[in-house]
Design a protein around this motif. Structure first.
Motif, short mmCIF file in Angstrom:
data_model
loop_
_atom_site.label_atom_id
_atom_site.label_comp_id
_atom_site.label_asym_id
_atom_site.label_seq_id
_atom_site.Cartn_x
_atom_site.Cartn_y
_atom_site.Cartn_z
N PHE A 1 3.94 -4.15 -13.76
CA PHE A 1 4.64 -3.91 -12.37
C PHE A 1 5.17 -2.32 -12.25
N PRO A 2 4.63 -1.74 -11.44
CA PRO A 2 3.68 -2.01 -10.35
C PRO A 2 2.16 -1.80 -11.12
N GLY A 3 1.13 -2.59 -10.47
CA GLY A 3 -0.01 -2.32 -10.64
C GLY A 3 -0.68 -1.73 -9.69
N PHE A 4 -1.78 -0.76 -9.83
CA PHE A 4 -2.11 -0.09 -8.72
C PHE A 4 -3.79 -0.34 -8.75
N ALA A 5 -4.25 -0.46 -7.56
CA ALA A 5 -5.75 -0.21 -7.46
C ALA A 5 -5.91 1.07 -6.45
N ARG A 6 -6.62 2.14 -6.80
CA ARG A 6 -6.77 3.34 -6.11
C ARG A 6 -7.86 2.96 -5.02
N ILE A 7 -7.62 3.56 -3.84
CA ILE A 7 -8.48 3.47 -2.80
C ILE A 7 -9.43 4.53 -2.38
N PRO A 8 -10.46 4.57 -2.67
CA PRO A 8 -11.30 5.61 -2.42
C PRO A 8 -11.28 6.18 -0.72
N GLY A 9 -11.46 7.64 -0.77
CA GLY A 9 -10.99 8.14 0.71
C GLY A 9 -10.51 9.51 0.48
N PRO A 10 -9.79 9.79 1.63
CA PRO A 10 -9.54 11.04 1.75
C PRO A 10 -8.22 11.61 0.75
N ALA A 11 -7.62 10.53 0.29
CA ALA A 11 -6.68 11.01 -0.76
C ALA A 11 -7.01 10.98 -2.30
N ASP A 12 -8.43 11.12 -2.24
CA ASP A 12 -9.04 11.32 -3.73
C ASP A 12 -8.58 12.54 -4.26
N LEU B 1 -5.41 13.35 -4.88
CA LEU B 1 -4.28 13.06 -5.53
C LEU B 1 -4.45 12.60 -6.78
N ARG B 2 -4.25 13.06 -7.95
CA ARG B 2 -4.50 12.50 -9.37
C ARG B 2 -3.31 12.06 -10.17
N CYS B 3 -2.10 12.27 -9.78
CA CYS B 3 -1.10 12.03 -10.75
C CYS B 3 0.15 11.29 -10.07
N PHE B 4 0.77 10.54 -11.02
CA PHE B 4 2.08 10.07 -10.66
C PHE B 4 3.17 10.89 -11.38
N THR C 1 1.10 -1.16 -0.11
CA THR C 1 -0.06 0.01 0.04
C THR C 1 0.99 1.08 -0.02
N ILE C 2 0.39 2.36 -0.56
CA ILE C 2 1.08 3.42 -0.62
C ILE C 2 0.18 4.71 0.30
N ARG C 3 0.45 5.15 1.25
CA ARG C 3 -0.08 6.10 1.78
C ARG C 3 0.39 7.56 1.63
N HIS C 4 -0.29 8.64 1.52
CA HIS C 4 -0.06 10.10 1.31
C HIS C 4 -0.54 10.94 2.51
N GLU C 5 0.38 11.55 3.34
CA GLU C 5 0.16 12.07 4.57
C GLU C 5 -0.68 11.28 5.46
N GLY C 6 -0.20 10.05 5.75
CA GLY C 6 -1.05 9.13 6.40
C GLY C 6 -2.16 8.29 5.86
N ASN C 7 -2.75 8.95 4.79
CA ASN C 7 -3.94 8.64 4.28
C ASN C 7 -3.76 7.33 3.11
N LEU C 8 -4.40 6.38 3.38
CA LEU C 8 -4.34 5.33 2.22
C LEU C 8 -4.66 5.89 0.75
N TRP C 9 -3.82 5.77 -0.15
CA TRP C 9 -4.00 6.13 -1.49
C TRP C 9 -3.97 5.22 -2.51
N LEU C 10 -2.86 4.25 -2.63
CA LEU C 10 -3.11 3.05 -3.69
C LEU C 10 -2.40 1.71 -2.83
N SER C 11 -3.13 0.84 -3.53
CA SER C 11 -2.69 -0.59 -3.11
C SER C 11 -2.20 -1.25 -4.41
#
Length: 133
Positions: A107-118, A120-123, A5-15
């Protein structure tokens, strides 16, 4: 398990999502992590890093490593993660992928996690495919 998982400012963003190589995929069960992930450390042009490495192959042929993936994180810059993929040996692509414009690996493949990090739109991708043969 090679999930992440990847978090941004403590919020789950991607898995971590799908992994694929040479027509095999983790979602279909035809591509599996051959060993538990191994931890390491080192340094590169970005600085000191901690790493996790996973080797991938067919469940029926665990001696043959098709892909090795690495996640690198940098304690001095927690906003940076580097994903690498290596191919220990030549990969024979299935006929269906030889004429397809799609990628032969995921690789990597990402699934976006809905929530507070919505919001965030780019890599930011750097040095993509510097050499392809």
């Amino acid at each position: 398990d090679a999930s992440f998982t990847i978090r941004h400012e403590g919020n789950l963003w991607l898995s971590g999502s799908e992994y694929a190589v040479a027509g095999l995929s983790s979602s279909s069960g035809t591509l599996v992590a051959l060993n538990p992930p191994s931890k390491g450390s080192g340094s590169d042009a970005l600085g000191a890093f901690d790493s996790i490495e996973v080797e991938w192959g067919k469940p029926s042929s665990t001696d043959t490593k098709l892909m090795r993936t690495t996640f690198r994180t940098y304690p001095s810059d927690p906003a940076t993660i580097v994903f690498e993929q290596f191919f220990p040996s030549r990969i024979a692509l299935p006929h269906t992928l030889q004429s397809s414009p799609s990628a032969a690996t995921i690789f990597p493949g990402f699934a976006r996690i809905p929530g507070p990090a919505d919001a965030l739109r780019c890599f930011a991708y750097h040095s993509l495919f510097p050499q392809m043969e």
